[in-house]
Design a protein around this motif. Structure first.
Motif, PDB file in Angstrom:
ATOM      1  N   SER A  33       0.829  -1.206   0.000  1.00  0.00           N
ATOM      2  CA  SER A  33       0.000   0.000   0.000  1.00  0.00           C
ATOM      3  C   SER A  33       0.861   1.253   0.000  1.00  0.00           C
ATOM      4  CB  SER A  33      -0.921  -0.004   1.226  1.00  0.00           C
ATOM      5  OG  SER A  33      -0.156  -0.027   2.434  1.00  0.00           O
ATOM      6  N   GLN A  34       2.113   1.122  -0.479  1.00  0.00           N
ATOM      7  CA  GLN A  34       2.986   2.286  -0.552  1.00  0.00           C
ATOM      8  C   GLN A  34       2.331   3.364  -1.413  1.00  0.00           C
ATOM      9  OE1 GLN A  34       5.811   2.611   1.018  1.00  0.00           O
ATOM     10  NE2 GLN A  34       6.501   0.557   1.554  1.00  0.00           N
ATOM     11  N   TYR A  35       2.726   4.613  -1.183  1.00  0.00           N
ATOM     12  CA  TYR A  35       2.060   5.714  -1.875  1.00  0.00           C
ATOM     13  C   TYR A  35       2.373   5.746  -3.358  1.00  0.00           C
ATOM     14  CZ  TYR A  35       6.317   8.507  -2.478  1.00  0.00           C
ATOM     15  OH  TYR A  35       7.546   8.966  -2.881  1.00  0.00           O
ATOM     16  N   TYR A  36       3.453   5.072  -3.782  1.00  0.00           N
ATOM     17  CA  TYR A  36       3.847   5.174  -5.184  1.00  0.00           C
ATOM     18  C   TYR A  36       4.108   3.788  -5.740  1.00  0.00           C
ATOM     19  CZ  TYR A  36       6.175   6.644  -9.431  1.00  0.00           C
ATOM     20  OH  TYR A  36       6.503   6.809 -10.741  1.00  0.00           O
ATOM     21  N   LYS A  37       3.611   3.528  -6.950  1.00  0.00           N
ATOM     22  CA  LYS A  37       3.583   2.174  -7.483  1.00  0.00           C
ATOM     23  C   LYS A  37       4.958   1.535  -7.653  1.00  0.00           C
ATOM     24  CE  LYS A  37       2.907   4.256 -12.054  1.00  0.00           C
ATOM     25  NZ  LYS A  37       1.935   4.506 -13.120  1.00  0.00           N
ATOM     26  N   PHE A  38       6.011   2.297  -7.952  1.00  0.00           N
ATOM     27  CA  PHE A  38       7.334   1.707  -8.130  1.00  0.00           C
ATOM     28  C   PHE A  38       7.837   1.080  -6.838  1.00  0.00           C
ATOM     29  CE2 PHE A  38      11.983   1.719  -8.683  1.00  0.00           C
ATOM     30  CZ  PHE A  38      12.088   1.152  -9.951  1.00  0.00           C
ATOM     31  N   GLN A  39       7.312   1.503  -5.713  1.00  0.00           N
ATOM     32  CA  GLN A  39       7.766   0.994  -4.418  1.00  0.00           C
ATOM     33  C   GLN A  39       6.930  -0.187  -3.926  1.00  0.00           C
ATOM     34  OE1 GLN A  39       7.669   5.254  -3.069  1.00  0.00           O
ATOM     35  NE2 GLN A  39       9.322   4.544  -1.753  1.00  0.00           N
ATOM     36  N   THR A  40       5.958  -0.610  -4.702  1.00  0.00           N
ATOM     37  CA  THR A  40       5.189  -1.790  -4.339  1.00  0.00           C
ATOM     38  C   THR A  40       5.831  -3.029  -4.951  1.00  0.00           C
ATOM     39  OG1 THR A  40       3.722  -1.561  -6.232  1.00  0.00           O
ATOM     40  CG2 THR A  40       3.058  -0.458  -4.203  1.00  0.00           C
ATOM     41  N   TYR A  41       5.446  -4.180  -4.429  1.00  0.00           N
ATOM     42  CA  TYR A  41       5.971  -5.456  -4.922  1.00  0.00           C
ATOM     43  C   TYR A  41       7.496  -5.428  -5.031  1.00  0.00           C
ATOM     44  CZ  TYR A  41       1.085  -6.343  -6.036  1.00  0.00           C
ATOM     45  OH  TYR A  41      -0.271  -6.514  -5.942  1.00  0.00           O
ATOM     46  N   ARG A  42       8.130  -5.075  -3.920  1.00  0.00           N
ATOM     47  CA  ARG A  42       9.582  -4.926  -3.953  1.00  0.00           C
ATOM     48  C   ARG A  42      10.290  -6.249  -4.195  1.00  0.00           C
ATOM     49  NH1 ARG A  42      11.871  -1.147  -5.778  1.00  0.00           N
ATOM     50  NH2 ARG A  42      13.750  -1.449  -4.547  1.00  0.00           N
ATOM     51  N   GLU A  43       9.595  -7.366  -3.991  1.00  0.00           N
ATOM     52  CA  GLU A  43      10.223  -8.654  -4.285  1.00  0.00           C
ATOM     53  C   GLU A  43      10.417  -8.861  -5.779  1.00  0.00           C
ATOM     54  OE1 GLU A  43       5.758  -9.631  -3.770  1.00  0.00           O
ATOM     55  OE2 GLU A  43       7.238  -8.167  -3.047  1.00  0.00           O
ATOM     56  N   THR A  44       9.788  -8.031  -6.623  1.00  0.00           N
ATOM     57  CA  THR A  44       9.999  -8.129  -8.067  1.00  0.00           C
ATOM     58  C   THR A  44      11.125  -7.197  -8.533  1.00  0.00           C
ATOM     59  OG1 THR A  44       8.362  -6.424  -8.630  1.00  0.00           O
ATOM     60  CG2 THR A  44       7.577  -8.710  -8.445  1.00  0.00           C
ATOM     61  N   HIS A  45      11.773  -6.519  -7.601  1.00  0.00           N
ATOM     62  CA  HIS A  45      12.930  -5.673  -7.878  1.00  0.00           C
ATOM     63  C   HIS A  45      14.112  -6.218  -7.083  1.00  0.00           C
ATOM     64  CE1 HIS A  45      10.447  -1.987  -9.138  1.00  0.00           C
ATOM     65  NE2 HIS A  45       9.544  -2.851  -8.692  1.00  0.00           N
ATOM     66  N   CYS A  46      15.326  -5.877  -7.507  1.00  0.00           N
ATOM     67  CA  CYS A  46      16.460  -6.203  -6.640  1.00  0.00           C
ATOM     68  C   CYS A  46      16.479  -5.181  -5.515  1.00  0.00           C
ATOM     69  CB  CYS A  46      17.790  -6.217  -7.374  1.00  0.00           C
ATOM     70  SG  CYS A  46      19.085  -6.926  -6.323  1.00  0.00           S
ATOM     71  N   ASN A  47      15.771  -5.499  -4.443  1.00  0.00           N
ATOM     72  CA  ASN A  47      15.606  -4.611  -3.307  1.00  0.00           C
ATOM     73  C   ASN A  47      16.811  -4.711  -2.365  1.00  0.00           C
ATOM     74  OD1 ASN A  47      14.971  -6.852  -1.212  1.00  0.00           O
ATOM     75  ND2 ASN A  47      13.592  -7.269  -2.913  1.00  0.00           N
ATOM     76  N   TYR A  48      16.734  -4.004  -1.255  1.00  0.00           N
ATOM     77  CA  TYR A  48      17.852  -3.966  -0.298  1.00  0.00           C
ATOM     78  C   TYR A  48      18.250  -5.365   0.158  1.00  0.00           C
ATOM     79  CZ  TYR A  48      20.306  -3.154   4.124  1.00  0.00           C
ATOM     80  OH  TYR A  48      21.220  -3.177   5.155  1.00  0.00           O
ATOM     81  N   TYR A  49      17.274  -6.185   0.518  1.00  0.00           N
ATOM     82  CA  TYR A  49      17.599  -7.527   1.016  1.00  0.00           C
ATOM     83  C   TYR A  49      18.045  -8.453  -0.114  1.00  0.00           C
ATOM     84  CZ  TYR A  49      15.800  -5.886   5.429  1.00  0.00           C
ATOM     85  OH  TYR A  49      15.635  -5.173   6.584  1.00  0.00           O
ATOM     86  N   GLY A  50      17.587  -8.179  -1.326  1.00  0.00           N
ATOM     87  CA  GLY A  50      18.101  -8.918  -2.474  1.00  0.00           C
ATOM     88  C   GLY A  50      19.584  -8.665  -2.674  1.00  0.00           C
ATOM     89  N   VAL A  51      20.009  -7.422  -2.452  1.00  0.00           N
ATOM     90  CA  VAL A  51      21.434  -7.097  -2.552  1.00  0.00           C
ATOM     91  C   VAL A  51      22.220  -7.833  -1.467  1.00  0.00           C
ATOM     92  CG1 VAL A  51      23.137  -5.250  -2.314  1.00  0.00           C
ATOM     93  CG2 VAL A  51      21.062  -4.875  -3.658  1.00  0.00           C
ATOM     94  N   LEU A  52      21.705  -7.857  -0.244  1.00  0.00           N
ATOM     95  CA  LEU A  52      22.394  -8.577   0.835  1.00  0.00           C
ATOM     96  C   LEU A  52      22.512 -10.060   0.504  1.00  0.00           C
ATOM     97  CD1 LEU A  52      20.810  -7.032   4.081  1.00  0.00           C
ATOM     98  CD2 LEU A  52      22.842  -6.277   2.827  1.00  0.00           C
ATOM     99  N   ALA A  53      21.435 -10.656   0.019  1.00  0.00           N
ATOM    100  CA  ALA A  53      21.443 -12.090  -0.303  1.00  0.00           C
ATOM    101  C   ALA A  53      22.402 -12.391  -1.445  1.00  0.00           C
ATOM    102  CB  ALA A  53      20.031 -12.555  -0.642  1.00  0.00           C
ATOM    103  N   LEU A  54      22.398 -11.557  -2.467  1.00  0.00           N
ATOM    104  CA  LEU A  54      23.308 -11.763  -3.589  1.00  0.00           C
ATOM    105  C   LEU A  54      24.756 -11.599  -3.129  1.00  0.00           C
ATOM    106  CD1 LEU A  54      23.886 -12.269  -6.557  1.00  0.00           C
ATOM    107  CD2 LEU A  54      23.408  -9.841  -7.001  1.00  0.00           C
ATOM    108  N   THR A  55      25.016 -10.649  -2.264  1.00  0.00           N
ATOM    109  CA  THR A  55      26.367 -10.458  -1.730  1.00  0.00           C
ATOM    110  C   THR A  55      26.820 -11.688  -0.955  1.00  0.00           C
ATOM    111  OG1 THR A  55      25.973  -8.066  -1.588  1.00  0.00           O
ATOM    112  CG2 THR A  55      27.838  -8.945  -0.355  1.00  0.00           C
ATOM    113  N   ALA A  56      25.911 -12.275  -0.175  1.00  0.00           N
ATOM    114  CA  ALA A  56      26.238 -13.506   0.548  1.00  0.00           C
ATOM    115  C   ALA A  56      26.607 -14.614  -0.423  1.00  0.00           C
ATOM    116  CB  ALA A  56      25.054 -13.931   1.417  1.00  0.00           C
ATOM    117  N   ARG A  57      25.850 -14.755  -1.491  1.00  0.00           N
ATOM    118  CA  ARG A  57      26.123 -15.802  -2.482  1.00  0.00           C
ATOM    119  C   ARG A  57      27.468 -15.572  -3.165  1.00  0.00           C
ATOM    120  NH1 ARG A  57      21.765 -16.900  -7.214  1.00  0.00           N
ATOM    121  NH2 ARG A  57      20.607 -18.086  -5.639  1.00  0.00           N
ATOM    122  N   VAL A  58      27.791 -14.323  -3.462  1.00  0.00           N
ATOM    123  CA  VAL A  58      29.066 -14.007  -4.115  1.00  0.00           C
ATOM    124  C   VAL A  58      30.234 -14.345  -3.198  1.00  0.00           C
ATOM    125  CG1 VAL A  58      30.509 -12.145  -5.040  1.00  0.00           C
ATOM    126  CG2 VAL A  58      28.083 -12.252  -5.634  1.00  0.00           C
TER     127      VAL A  58
END
Length: 481
Positions: free
Chosen positions: A213-238
Motif C-alpha cells: 500500500s505504498q504511496y507510489y507504485k514503483f515501491q510496491t511489490y519490492r520482491e519483483t525488484h532487486c531490493n535492499y535484502y536482495g542485494v544482501l542475499a546476492l552479496t552472501a552468495r558471491v
C-alpha cells in the motif's frame, strides 16, 4: 546484439505500467525516443522494467540460467536432445550447444547494456528531480553485478588469477578488456556495496506480511525488484562462491535475522516456488507472465524430444544418484521430507513440478493463489540458512546447527540428533535437496571442485577445469581480432 562490447539503445523503451492498482500488467512502448524516455521518472521506471523484462528471457533466467543448462550439468535433470546430451557429457564442442552458450553470453551482455544505459542517464541527476533516484541506481547496479557474476561462474575458472570476462560499466561502443577472475569479483562486490548503500533507506519499509500500500507504485511489490535484502542475499552468495566464509555468513545472517523472510511451513513447501513468488521466502524474483508457459512446455507436458525429467529408476534403468536417493541422504526411513511433493511419479517416469504453476495449468486457481505474483524466484531465504550454516560451521558451531535445523524443520525433517555432528557434507547434501531444479547445484559442485556422479552414463567423472569451465563463444574473440 552479439558482443559484450556492442550495446544498443533500449529498443522497447522499457515496459509500461498501466495503472497504480495493477502495475504488473506491463506492455512494451516502442515509440519513445531515448531522450523522451529519460526525461521523467516514469520514463526511467519504464526502462528499468524493460531491463527486468529482458532478464526473464529463455536464454537467461526464464530457462537456461535457472535449470536449462546447469541442472543438466549437475546430473539432476535429463533432456533427450543432442545438445543437452552433449552438455551432460561435457562435450562442449557440440555445435548446437555452442549456440546455446552464445545465446546466454549475448543475452546477458544485452541486459547489462540496458542496465548501463539507465545508469548513464542517471548521471548528473539527483533526488531533487528524481525522488526515487537511489532506488533506480541501486537496482541497476545490482542487476549489473548479478549478470556478470553468473557469467563468471559459468565461463571462468575459480582461480582468481585466471582470465575472467569483460566487466562492462559503460554504455558505448568501446571494447572492454578481459579481466582476471579476482578483478571481476572485486568489481561485482563494489557494485553491490554501492547498491547496498543506495537501497539501505528502504530496509524498514520492507515488512512481513508484505505491505503493497505504498504511496507510489514503483515501491510496491519490492520482491519483483532487486531490493535492499536482495542485494544482501546476492552479496552472501558471491562471497560464498568466492570462498570468504566470514563475509558470506555476515550477509546471509543479515537477511535471516531481519525476520522479514520467514521460512515456509512444511505444508506450504509443495507450492513455495510453483511459478509464483513466495509471499514468505522470495527475496528477489522476476515478474513474468510467460514463464508458466515455458515450465509447461519443458517440465509439465511430456514429449520425449523436449522434456526435462529428473533421473528416476522406476523405468527399470539404474542411476547412481536418482532424485529420490538424493532426498534419502542423511535421514532415516521414517522421516517425511515434504519436498518430495515437488515430484510427480507415473508409470516408468517422474516429473519435477517444483517450479510449475500446476494450479494455473489445471485450472484450479483459488483467490489466495491468484493474488501471488507470477514469476521466477532468483533468491530465497532457505538458501541463506544453508550458506550461513556452512559458513559458520568452523567458527560458531551452535549457531550453524541452529540455522541448519531451522531450514530442515521447515521442510519436515527432524533436527540433527544430539549424538551426530553436523558436517559440511551434510550441508552440501541438504543444499542439493533444497536447490534441486533451480540451477544452483552446479555452482556448488564447481566451488568445491567435486567429482561428478554421472547419472546419464553411470560413472564418476573426475573434476577438472575442462568440465567446470564453459568455453567463451568464439565470436567474442573473432570480433576482437
Amino acid at each position: 546484439m552479439r558482443k559484450s562490447t556492442i550495446l544498443s539503445i533500449i529498443f522497447a523503451g522499457g515496459l509500461m505500467l498501466t495503472s497504480c492498482d495493477d502495475f504488473l500488467d506491463v506492455r512494451p512502448d516502442s515509440q519513445k525516443l531515448e531522450s523522451d524516455l529519460f526525461s521523467t521518472p516514469q520514463g526511467f521506471e519504464d526502462a528499468i522494467y524493460g531491463v527486468y523484462g529482458s532478464m526473464q528471457s529463455t536464454s537467461l533466467y526464464g530457462k537456461e540460467l535457472l535449470w536449462g543448462l546447469t541442472d543438466i550439468m549437475a546430473q539432476d535433470l535429463d533432456q533427450n536432445i543432442t545438445s543437452s546430451r552433449s552438455l551432460a557429457r561435457y562435450n562442449y564442442s557440440d555445435d548446437e550447444l555452442k549456440t546455446r552458450f552464445a545465446e546466454v553470453w549475448n543475452s546477458a551482455y544485452t541486459s547489462i547494456g540496458y542496465a548501463n544505459n539507465v545508469l548513464k542517464n542517471l548521471e548528473g541527476r539527483s533526488e531533487a528531480d528524481l525522488p526515487l533516484y537511489k532506488l533506480y541506481k541501486g537496482e541497476m547496479l545490482a542487476v549489473r553485478a548479478m549478470l556478470h557474476f553468473d557469467l563468471l561462474r559459468l565461463f571462468c575458472s575459480t582461480s582468481e588469477t585466471a582470465s575472467g570476462i569483460p566487466y562492462v560499466k559503460t554504455y558505448s561502443l568501446a571494447v572492454n578488456d578481459f579481466k582476471k577472475v579476482g578483478e571481476v569479483y572485486d568489481l561485482i562486490l563494489a557494485d553491490l556495496a554501492e547498491a547496498e548503500q543506495l537501497l539501505a533507506g528502504e530496509a524498514n519499509s520492507i515488512v512481513y506480511p508484505r505491505d503493497n500500500s505504498q504511496y507510489y507504485k514503483f515501491q510496491t511489490y519490492r520482491e519483483t525488484h532487486c531490493n535492499y535484502y536482495g542485494v544482501l542475499a546476492l552479496t552472501a552468495r558471491v562471497y560464498w562462491m568466492r570462498g570468504n566464509m566470514a563475509k558470506a555468513a555476515e550477509y546471509a545472517t543479515k537477511v535471516i535475522d531481519s525476520n522479514k523472510f520467514p521460512l515456509s511451513e512444511p505444508s506450504e513447501v509443495k507450492d513455495v516456488y510453483a511459478g509464483r513468488l513466495s509471499p514468505k521466502e522470495t527475496i528477489w524474483g522476476l515478474y513474468s507472465n510467460t514463464y508458466s508457459g515455458t515450465c509447461q512446455t519443458y517440465l509439465y507436458d511430456y514429449a520425449s524430444y523436449r522434456s526435462y525429467d529428473p533421473y528416476f529408476d522406476g523405468s527399470g534403468s539404474t542411476h547412481l544418484l536418482p532424485y529420490d536417493q538424493v532426498y534419502k541422504l542423511d535421514v532415516d526411513a521414517t522421516t517425511q521430507d515434504f519436498r518430495l511433493n515437488w515430484f510427480k511419479i507415473g508409470t516408468g517416469y517422474a516429473r519435477c513440478h517444483k517450479l510449475v504453476d500446476v494450479y494455473e495449468l489445471e485450472q484450479q486457481v483459488t483467490t489466495a493463489w491468484s493474488t501471488r505474483v507470477q514469476g521466477i524466484t532468483l533468491l530465497h531465504v532457505s538458501e541463506m540458512y544453508l550458506i550461513a550454516a556452512e559458513a559458520l560451521l568452523d567458527t560458531d558451531y551452535s549457531r550453524a546447527l541452529a540455522y541448519f535445523n531451522d531450514e530442515t524443520a521447515s521442510r519436515g525433517l527432524a533436527p540433527v540428533k544430539a549424538d551426530v555432528t553436523l558436517t559440511k557434507e551434510m550441508v552440501y547434501n541438504e543444499y542439493h535437496k533444497e536447490m534441486f531444479g533451480e540451477g544452483q547445484m552446479w555452482y556448488n559442485m564447481k566451488r568445491l571442485n567435486r567429482d561428478i556422479v554421472s547419472n546419464l552414463d553411470t560413472k564418476t567423472i573426475p573434476a577438472s577445469e575442462d568440465i567446470y569451465v564453459l568455453p567463451i563463444p568464439q565470436d567474442e574473440y573473432n570480433y576482437r581480432n
